[in-house]
Design a protein around this motif. Structure first.
Motif, PDB file in Angstrom:
ATOM      1  N   ARG A 100      11.366   0.863  14.672  1.00  0.00           N
ATOM      2  CA  ARG A 100      11.615   1.142  16.212  1.00  0.00           C
ATOM      3  C   ARG A 100      12.190   2.348  16.484  1.00  0.00           C
ATOM      4  N   LEU A 101      11.621   3.507  16.138  1.00  0.00           N
ATOM      5  CA  LEU A 101      12.078   4.812  16.170  1.00  0.00           C
ATOM      6  C   LEU A 101      11.400   5.678  17.283  1.00  0.00           C
ATOM      7  N   GLN A 102      10.308   4.800  17.924  1.00  0.00           N
ATOM      8  CA  GLN A 102       9.446   5.601  19.046  1.00  0.00           C
ATOM      9  C   GLN A 102      10.238   6.382  20.104  1.00  0.00           C
ATOM     10  N   ASN A 103       9.647   7.661  20.197  1.00  0.00           N
ATOM     11  CA  ASN A 103      10.529   8.550  21.052  1.00  0.00           C
ATOM     12  C   ASN A 103      11.820   9.174  20.656  1.00  0.00           C
ATOM     13  N   HIS A 104      12.180   8.979  19.233  1.00  0.00           N
ATOM     14  CA  HIS A 104      13.188   9.537  18.907  1.00  0.00           C
ATOM     15  C   HIS A 104      12.955  10.896  18.390  1.00  0.00           C
ATOM     16  N   PRO A 105      14.087  11.779  18.678  1.00  0.00           N
ATOM     17  CA  PRO A 105      13.620  13.155  18.439  1.00  0.00           C
ATOM     18  C   PRO A 105      13.459  13.477  17.044  1.00  0.00           C
ATOM     19  N   ASP A 106      14.311  12.779  16.206  1.00  0.00           N
ATOM     20  CA  ASP A 106      14.320  13.259  14.544  1.00  0.00           C
ATOM     21  C   ASP A 106      13.317  12.140  13.832  1.00  0.00           C
ATOM     22  N   GLN A 107      12.358  11.494  14.537  1.00  0.00           N
ATOM     23  CA  GLN A 107      11.580  10.491  13.808  1.00  0.00           C
ATOM     24  C   GLN A 107      10.571  11.479  12.884  1.00  0.00           C
ATOM     25  N   PRO A 108      10.521  11.325  11.586  1.00  0.00           N
ATOM     26  CA  PRO A 108       9.686  11.917  10.853  1.00  0.00           C
ATOM     27  C   PRO A 108       7.958  11.751  11.134  1.00  0.00           C
ATOM     28  N   GLU A 109       7.259  12.772  11.153  1.00  0.00           N
ATOM     29  CA  GLU A 109       5.956  12.829  11.531  1.00  0.00           C
ATOM     30  C   GLU A 109       4.984  11.739  10.868  1.00  0.00           C
ATOM     31  N   TRP A 110       5.494  11.508   9.523  1.00  0.00           N
ATOM     32  CA  TRP A 110       4.532  10.986   8.929  1.00  0.00           C
ATOM     33  C   TRP A 110       4.749   9.394   8.986  1.00  0.00           C
ATOM     34  N   LEU A 111       5.893   9.102   9.524  1.00  0.00           N
ATOM     35  CA  LEU A 111       6.122   7.656   9.844  1.00  0.00           C
ATOM     36  C   LEU A 111       5.319   6.857  10.928  1.00  0.00           C
ATOM     37  N   ASP A 112       4.412   7.969  11.631  1.00  0.00           N
ATOM     38  CA  ASP A 112       3.820   7.304  12.749  1.00  0.00           C
ATOM     39  C   ASP A 112       2.513   6.651  12.211  1.00  0.00           C
ATOM     40  N   HIS A 113       2.237   6.771  11.028  1.00  0.00           N
ATOM     41  CA  HIS A 113       0.529   6.485  10.355  1.00  0.00           C
ATOM     42  C   HIS A 113       0.983   5.821   8.835  1.00  0.00           C
ATOM     43  N   VAL A 114       2.286   5.618   8.634  1.00  0.00           N
ATOM     44  CA  VAL A 114       2.863   4.997   7.336  1.00  0.00           C
ATOM     45  C   VAL A 114       2.251   3.658   7.112  1.00  0.00           C
ATOM     46  N   ASN A 115       1.696   3.568   6.102  1.00  0.00           N
ATOM     47  CA  ASN A 115       1.223   2.052   5.462  1.00  0.00           C
ATOM     48  C   ASN A 115       1.248   2.035   4.100  1.00  0.00           C
ATOM     49  N   ALA A 116       0.840   1.063   3.318  1.00  0.00           N
ATOM     50  CA  ALA A 116       1.211   0.945   1.886  1.00  0.00           C
ATOM     51  C   ALA A 116       0.220   1.884   1.082  1.00  0.00           C
ATOM     52  N   SER A 117      -1.091   2.209   1.678  1.00  0.00           N
ATOM     53  CA  SER A 117      -1.735   3.443   1.143  1.00  0.00           C
ATOM     54  C   SER A 117      -1.314   4.524   1.165  1.00  0.00           C
ATOM     55  N   VAL A 118      -0.887   5.173   2.413  1.00  0.00           N
ATOM     56  CA  VAL A 118      -0.345   6.472   2.623  1.00  0.00           C
ATOM     57  C   VAL A 118       0.770   6.703   1.863  1.00  0.00           C
ATOM     58  N   LEU A 119       1.689   5.216   1.721  1.00  0.00           N
ATOM     59  CA  LEU A 119       3.067   5.642   0.985  1.00  0.00           C
ATOM     60  C   LEU A 119       2.751   5.849  -0.327  1.00  0.00           C
ATOM     61  N   LYS A 120       1.759   5.070  -0.923  1.00  0.00           N
ATOM     62  CA  LYS A 120       1.137   5.338  -2.317  1.00  0.00           C
ATOM     63  C   LYS A 120       0.748   6.783  -2.669  1.00  0.00           C
ATOM     64  N   ILE A 121      -0.115   7.468  -1.750  1.00  0.00           N
ATOM     65  CA  ILE A 121      -0.380   8.576  -1.925  1.00  0.00           C
ATOM     66  C   ILE A 121       0.616   9.723  -1.627  1.00  0.00           C
ATOM     67  N   LYS A 122       1.630   9.470  -0.751  1.00  0.00           N
ATOM     68  CA  LYS A 122       2.720  10.492  -0.769  1.00  0.00           C
ATOM     69  C   LYS A 122       3.693  10.375  -1.951  1.00  0.00           C
ATOM     70  N   LEU A 123       3.866   9.245  -2.521  1.00  0.00           N
ATOM     71  CA  LEU A 123       4.840   8.963  -3.610  1.00  0.00           C
ATOM     72  C   LEU A 123       4.089   9.639  -4.947  1.00  0.00           C
ATOM     73  N   ALA A 124       2.751   9.720  -4.974  1.00  0.00           N
ATOM     74  CA  ALA A 124       2.178  10.116  -6.037  1.00  0.00           C
ATOM     75  C   ALA A 124       2.388  11.491  -6.133  1.00  0.00           C
ATOM     76  N   MET A 125       2.154  12.238  -4.855  1.00  0.00           N
ATOM     77  CA  MET A 125       2.134  13.728  -4.631  1.00  0.00           C
ATOM     78  C   MET A 125       3.616  14.070  -4.769  1.00  0.00           C
ATOM     79  N   ALA A 126       4.665  13.276  -4.560  1.00  0.00           N
ATOM     80  CA  ALA A 126       6.012  13.643  -4.829  1.00  0.00           C
ATOM     81  C   ALA A 126       6.287  13.648  -6.074  1.00  0.00           C
ATOM     82  N   ILE A 127       5.987  12.685  -6.928  1.00  0.00           N
ATOM     83  CA  ILE A 127       6.109  12.518  -8.451  1.00  0.00           C
ATOM     84  C   ILE A 127       5.363  13.871  -9.099  1.00  0.00           C
ATOM     85  N   ILE A 128       4.381  14.089  -8.659  1.00  0.00           N
ATOM     86  CA  ILE A 128       3.593  15.393  -9.196  1.00  0.00           C
ATOM     87  C   ILE A 128       4.549  16.517  -8.922  1.00  0.00           C
TER      88      ILE A 128
END
Length: 190
Positions: A100-128
């Protein structure tokens, strides 16, 4: 999430039957895991500061290659810390409870559209990214390979790291491709 969903007040708790309530509440068993990852991140902060201090103390005595290796180590620690943050914040938001970080100035941009699928891809890219740093470090150190049996083992290590890195890349491409296929399937069925 739509703007309407963001501005609505939280819904009242729904009374579930006992078994579904227990199963749904079991998600909170992950909380100690995320707290443990926060402790691990603190350890990485200490490691980063230790390596940075080591670099500052030896700035006049280290060669350019030694400085580059220490800096790559610092970058590696930062990337692992970023990976930890994605797992902690994204995993908690996806699998445990909304932050519940809506309208928080420090909320990460990617958190708006995070789901298990997006998280897997982001984690794979970080591991690379982390693997890339390790591989670059190995390539730099490979310049110091001497001759003899030890040299052969080191070259085998370089080759194995390159193969593993390639597998990480192919896995990330596979995950992204499967995710894309699943989104197209959902869009066609809707």
């Amino acid at each position: 999430m739509s703007q309407i969903g963001k501005t609505q007040a939280p819904q009242r708790s729904v009374n579930l039957r006992p078994l579904p309530a227990i199963i749904f509440s079991s998600r909170w068993l992950q909380l100690p895991l995320y707290l443990g990852l926060i402790v691990a991140q603190g350890i990485y902060v200490v490691q980063f500061l230790k390596e940075l201090w080591h670099l500052v103390l030896h700035v006049t005595t280290f060669s350019e290659q030694q400085i580059m290796l220490v800096v790559l180590g610092l970058i590696d620690v930062v990337m692992i810390s970023n990976l930890l943050m994605m797992v902690i914040v994204g995993g908690y938001e996806t699998f445990v409870s909304r932050l519940r970080l809506q309208n928080h100035p420090d909320q990460p941009e990617w958190l708006d559209h995070v789901n298990a699928s997006v998280l897997k891809i982001k984690l794979a890219m970080a591991i690379i990214g982390i693997s890339s740093i390790h591989l670059l470090r190995t390539f730099i150190e490979a310049g110091n390979i001497g001759s003899g049996e030890e040299s052969s083992y080191t070259m085998t290590g370089v080759i194995l790291q390159t193969v593993i890195h390639t597998v990480f890349i192919l896995s990330a491409i596979g995950i992204a491709y499967i995710d894309r296929l699943s989104h197209h399937t959902v869009e066609k069925s809707a």
